[in-house]
Design a protein around this motif. Structure first.
Motif, PDB file in Angstrom:
ATOM      1  N   ASN A  55      11.577   7.358  -1.639  1.00 37.06           N
ATOM      2  CA  ASN A  55      10.648   8.446  -1.937  1.00 37.06           C
ATOM      3  C   ASN A  55      10.986   9.129  -3.255  1.00 37.06           C
ATOM      4  O   ASN A  55      10.098   9.516  -4.022  1.00 37.06           O
ATOM      5  CB  ASN A  55      10.665   9.472  -0.804  1.00 37.06           C
ATOM      6  CG  ASN A  55       9.950   8.985   0.437  1.00 37.06           C
ATOM      7  OD1 ASN A  55       9.117   8.083   0.373  1.00 37.06           O
ATOM      8  ND2 ASN A  55      10.272   9.572   1.577  1.00 37.06           N
ATOM      9  N   ASN A  58       9.742   7.039  -6.039  1.00 36.38           N
ATOM     10  CA  ASN A  58       8.296   7.190  -6.187  1.00 36.38           C
ATOM     11  C   ASN A  58       7.938   8.529  -6.807  1.00 36.38           C
ATOM     12  O   ASN A  58       6.965   8.633  -7.569  1.00 36.38           O
ATOM     13  CB  ASN A  58       7.618   7.037  -4.818  1.00 36.38           C
ATOM     14  CG  ASN A  58       7.354   5.589  -4.460  1.00 36.38           C
ATOM     15  OD1 ASN A  58       6.860   4.827  -5.268  1.00 36.38           O
ATOM     16  ND2 ASN A  58       7.688   5.209  -3.248  1.00 36.38           N
ATOM     17  N   ALA A 125      10.030   2.178   1.615  1.00 36.07           N
ATOM     18  CA  ALA A 125       9.498   3.382   0.965  1.00 36.07           C
ATOM     19  C   ALA A 125       9.053   3.091  -0.460  1.00 36.07           C
ATOM     20  O   ALA A 125       7.987   3.543  -0.900  1.00 36.07           O
ATOM     21  CB  ALA A 125      10.556   4.491   0.967  1.00 36.07           C
ATOM     22  N   THR A 131       2.788   6.500  -1.635  1.00 32.93           N
ATOM     23  CA  THR A 131       3.741   7.592  -1.802  1.00 32.93           C
ATOM     24  C   THR A 131       3.727   8.108  -3.236  1.00 32.93           C
ATOM     25  O   THR A 131       3.729   9.310  -3.484  1.00 32.93           O
ATOM     26  CB  THR A 131       5.155   7.124  -1.419  1.00 32.93           C
ATOM     27  OG1 THR A 131       5.122   6.549  -0.114  1.00 32.93           O
ATOM     28  CG2 THR A 131       6.125   8.284  -1.416  1.00 32.93           C
ATOM     29  N   VAL A 161      11.602  15.623  -1.324  1.00 32.80           N
ATOM     30  CA  VAL A 161      12.422  14.561  -0.746  1.00 32.80           C
ATOM     31  C   VAL A 161      13.542  15.146   0.110  1.00 32.80           C
ATOM     32  O   VAL A 161      13.853  14.628   1.193  1.00 32.80           O
ATOM     33  CB  VAL A 161      12.990  13.663  -1.860  1.00 32.80           C
ATOM     34  CG1 VAL A 161      14.048  12.710  -1.307  1.00 32.80           C
ATOM     35  CG2 VAL A 161      11.872  12.863  -2.517  1.00 32.80           C
ATOM     36  N   ARG A 216       2.474   9.588   3.190  1.00 34.97           N
ATOM     37  CA  ARG A 216       3.844   9.196   3.366  1.00 34.97           C
ATOM     38  C   ARG A 216       3.942   8.354   4.590  1.00 34.97           C
ATOM     39  O   ARG A 216       4.945   7.958   5.055  1.00 34.97           O
ATOM     40  CB  ARG A 216       4.718  10.444   3.480  1.00 34.97           C
ATOM     41  CG  ARG A 216       6.183  10.201   3.236  1.00 34.97           C
ATOM     42  CD  ARG A 216       6.932  11.492   3.199  1.00 34.97           C
ATOM     43  NE  ARG A 216       7.208  12.004   4.521  1.00 34.97           N
ATOM     44  CZ  ARG A 216       8.269  11.748   5.223  1.00 34.97           C
ATOM     45  NH1 ARG A 216       9.176  10.940   4.761  1.00 34.97           N
ATOM     46  NH2 ARG A 216       8.468  12.270   6.419  1.00 34.97           N
TER      47      ARG A 216
END
Length: 216
Positions: A55, A58, A125, A131, A161, A216
């Motif tokens: 995450n 991203n 992820a 995301t 995050v 997400r």
């Protein structure tokens, strides 16, 4: 610069929105819960760390503007989306092909290594383009005017995050506390592998067929 953002009203709104979004179950949360229920708390925590790093990557991609490239190119979006979906399906097939290990009624399925679990969660992820699009859509709404947008976007992404990492960790401990009772039921053991594989494959199919909305 960051200090001005911290005392701004939009930052408080961002914290509330981030908490609500983080606790809302999505593919990442389902993945973490599945790992925890099938393989135990250690596997769940390793997956939490991998998801968090994915995450964060991203969020950095969104902050640097690469998410705009993905959203403007249907081919790039489709390529990354289906690659990520294929990886989830691969995890499901791999789970189905693995022979169930002999174990006591109270023991979880032995995880592989924390490093392998971490890498698998990181890829799950990282390979979810939604995301990055989610961060690209959310973060600019909370930027403090007059300050450097890149630094603010990176900071806000990092805050989100961290919040998600905390809520995902809570999910792991709750799931781990329930897993023992589930595993002690003799009828659960023969089917745990199939539940895990079905979840991974279902996530892959969901990722491949879902709309282009961020999430997400």
């Amino acid at each position: 610069m960051i200090g001005s953002l911290l005392v701004s009203p939009q930052f408080a709104t961002f914290l509330i929105a981030s908490l609500v979004l983080a606790i809302t179950p999505g593919p990442g949360v389902i993945y973490i819960l599945t790992r925890t229920l099938i393989q135990g708390r250690r596997a769940g925590l390793a997956s939490v760390c991998g998801i968090a790093l994915g995450n964060l990557a991203n969020a950095a991609v969104a902050a640097l503007g690469l998410a705009v490239v993905i959203s403007s190119s249907a081919a790039a979006f489709a390529l990354v989306k289906f690659f990520g979906a294929a990886y989830l399906v691969f995890l499901g097939v791999q789970t189905l092909r693995s022979a169930p290990a002999a174990q006591s009624d109270a023991a979880p399925v032995p995880p592989r290594s924390a490093g392998r679990l971490f890498r698998a969660a990181f890829l799950v992820a990282l390979l979810n383009p939604k995301t990055a699009l989610f961060f690209a859509a959310l973060l600019p709404q909370f930027i403090y005017p007059g300050a450097a947008p890149l630094a603010q976007t990176l900071f806000l992404g990092g805050v989100f995050v961290v919040i998600a990492l905390c809520t995902d960790t809570v999910y792991v401990f709750v799931a781990a506390s329930l897993a023992g009772g589930i595993r002690r039921r003799s009828r659960w053991r023969p089917y745990g592998r199939y539940v895990s594989a079905g979840t991974f494959m279902g996530l892959g199919i969901y990722a491949a067929l879902s709309s282009s909305r961020a999430g997400r």
